[in-house]
Design a protein around this motif. Sequence first.
Motif, PDB file in Angstrom:
ATOM      1  N   ARG A 119      42.815  38.630  52.431  1.00  0.00           N
ATOM      2  CA  ARG A 119      43.936  37.430  52.466  1.00  0.00           C
ATOM      3  C   ARG A 119      44.953  38.087  53.283  1.00  0.00           C
ATOM      4  O   ARG A 119      45.508  38.974  53.073  1.00  0.00           O
ATOM      5  N   VAL A 178      37.540  25.813  53.631  1.00  0.00           N
ATOM      6  CA  VAL A 178      36.914  26.502  52.732  1.00  0.00           C
ATOM      7  C   VAL A 178      37.720  28.019  52.482  1.00  0.00           C
ATOM      8  O   VAL A 178      37.741  28.570  51.291  1.00  0.00           O
ATOM      9  N   ASN A 198      40.823  29.913  51.070  1.00  0.00           N
ATOM     10  CA  ASN A 198      42.130  29.577  50.140  1.00  0.00           C
ATOM     11  C   ASN A 198      42.319  30.971  49.487  1.00  0.00           C
ATOM     12  O   ASN A 198      41.933  32.160  49.728  1.00  0.00           O
ATOM     13  N   GLU A 199      43.219  30.990  48.463  1.00  0.00           N
ATOM     14  CA  GLU A 199      43.782  32.106  47.787  1.00  0.00           C
ATOM     15  C   GLU A 199      42.935  32.680  46.760  1.00  0.00           C
ATOM     16  O   GLU A 199      43.162  33.651  46.164  1.00  0.00           O
ATOM     17  N   ARG A 200      41.854  32.030  46.353  1.00  0.00           N
ATOM     18  CA  ARG A 200      41.122  32.326  45.092  1.00  0.00           C
ATOM     19  C   ARG A 200      39.661  32.548  45.309  1.00  0.00           C
ATOM     20  O   ARG A 200      39.195  33.341  44.461  1.00  0.00           O
ATOM     21  N   GLU A 201      38.948  32.111  45.907  1.00  0.00           N
ATOM     22  CA  GLU A 201      37.462  32.189  46.128  1.00  0.00           C
ATOM     23  C   GLU A 201      37.090  33.310  47.285  1.00  0.00           C
ATOM     24  O   GLU A 201      37.500  32.722  48.463  1.00  0.00           O
ATOM     25  N   VAL A 202      36.139  33.904  47.032  1.00  0.00           N
ATOM     26  CA  VAL A 202      35.349  34.652  48.088  1.00  0.00           C
ATOM     27  C   VAL A 202      34.671  33.614  49.031  1.00  0.00           C
ATOM     28  O   VAL A 202      34.091  32.786  48.514  1.00  0.00           O
ATOM     29  N   VAL A 203      34.785  33.677  50.373  1.00  0.00           N
ATOM     30  CA  VAL A 203      33.951  33.123  51.156  1.00  0.00           C
ATOM     31  C   VAL A 203      32.831  34.055  51.955  1.00  0.00           C
ATOM     32  O   VAL A 203      33.420  35.072  52.424  1.00  0.00           O
ATOM     33  N   TRP A 204      31.777  33.753  51.870  1.00  0.00           N
ATOM     34  CA  TRP A 204      30.660  34.454  52.497  1.00  0.00           C
ATOM     35  C   TRP A 204      30.316  34.029  53.956  1.00  0.00           C
ATOM     36  O   TRP A 204      30.188  32.953  54.095  1.00  0.00           O
ATOM     37  N   VAL A 242      37.659  38.155  51.083  1.00  0.00           N
ATOM     38  CA  VAL A 242      37.921  38.489  49.734  1.00  0.00           C
ATOM     39  C   VAL A 242      39.473  38.439  49.496  1.00  0.00           C
ATOM     40  O   VAL A 242      40.092  39.166  49.971  1.00  0.00           O
ATOM     41  N   SER A 264      41.405  38.564  47.052  1.00  0.00           N
ATOM     42  CA  SER A 264      41.958  39.613  46.030  1.00  0.00           C
ATOM     43  C   SER A 264      42.450  40.785  46.873  1.00  0.00           C
ATOM     44  O   SER A 264      43.476  41.664  46.236  1.00  0.00           O
TER      45      SER A 264
END
Length: 281
Positions: free
Chosen positions: A138, A185, A187-193, A242, A244
């Motif tokens: 992020r 897609v 954002n601050e929360r979800e892992v994007v593959w 990722v 986090s």
Amino acid sequence: MNVTNVQQRNTDGFSISIVVYRPDAELLAGTLASLAVACGELRRERPELAVTVCLVDNGGLIDAQVDVDLLEEQGISYSVVSGHGNVGYGRGHNLAIERATSAYHLVLNPDVDLDPAALVEALTFFERHPDAGLLAPRIGDENGGLQYLCRRYPTLFDLFVRGFLPHGVQRYFRRRLSRYEMRDVINEREVVWDPPIVSGCFMLFRTDLLKRLAGFDPRYFLYFEDYDLSLRAHDVARIAYVPSVRVLHHGGGASRKGSAHLKMFAASAFKFFNRFGWKWL
């Protein structure tokens, strides 16, 4: 070429390369200070892990008078590679990648500040997901906002609008830019593959994968080398965004850096599209 080593150790571990050319002393000092803290947190979590930093001096590092020794205070080995001249961003990192004997290698810009927990979070993710070969974090800006630096494959028109039009005009192309920047897609929360392209300001690889790819393509002097490497990485591993893993990026676009950068941007764009295919609109 000169290589200055301080407590250099060849072992599996975590390596970092930073390429500098006439660096902004304040930004580089901030990067090194945040890196020292993040590496310190990593070594507290994993005391057996050897951490090494390679500063590749394409010119001007000595004039910046930045205190590199602060890395030693966290038990971090470092080396300075110099004397080769300004060989470009990708080739500079390749000088460090060729020497790396680590399990993980971080390509890092000298204008990026790391969150203290960034490296701990990153290695934890890699250990939980063995299919991941390249991690993107992020990336925040100086105002606390999110920089959308994951990309879909660009068109020439996308690059022109984002890089060269005033912000007041860009709003007329908001939907188009949002798609290019993957705002639907990311954002601050979800892992994007598997985002197609990730930013070269922070690219964390499994080192064996990076070596299989032979690092950056040296034909790019500056700009688009991260686009090229991202697309090639998809052939051998999965890429993950990722959130986090958090960093702050102070960088700016080519259009704000003068005509020389515009020429380099155009030259690299030509090489990129010639290799991967032209898309106009």
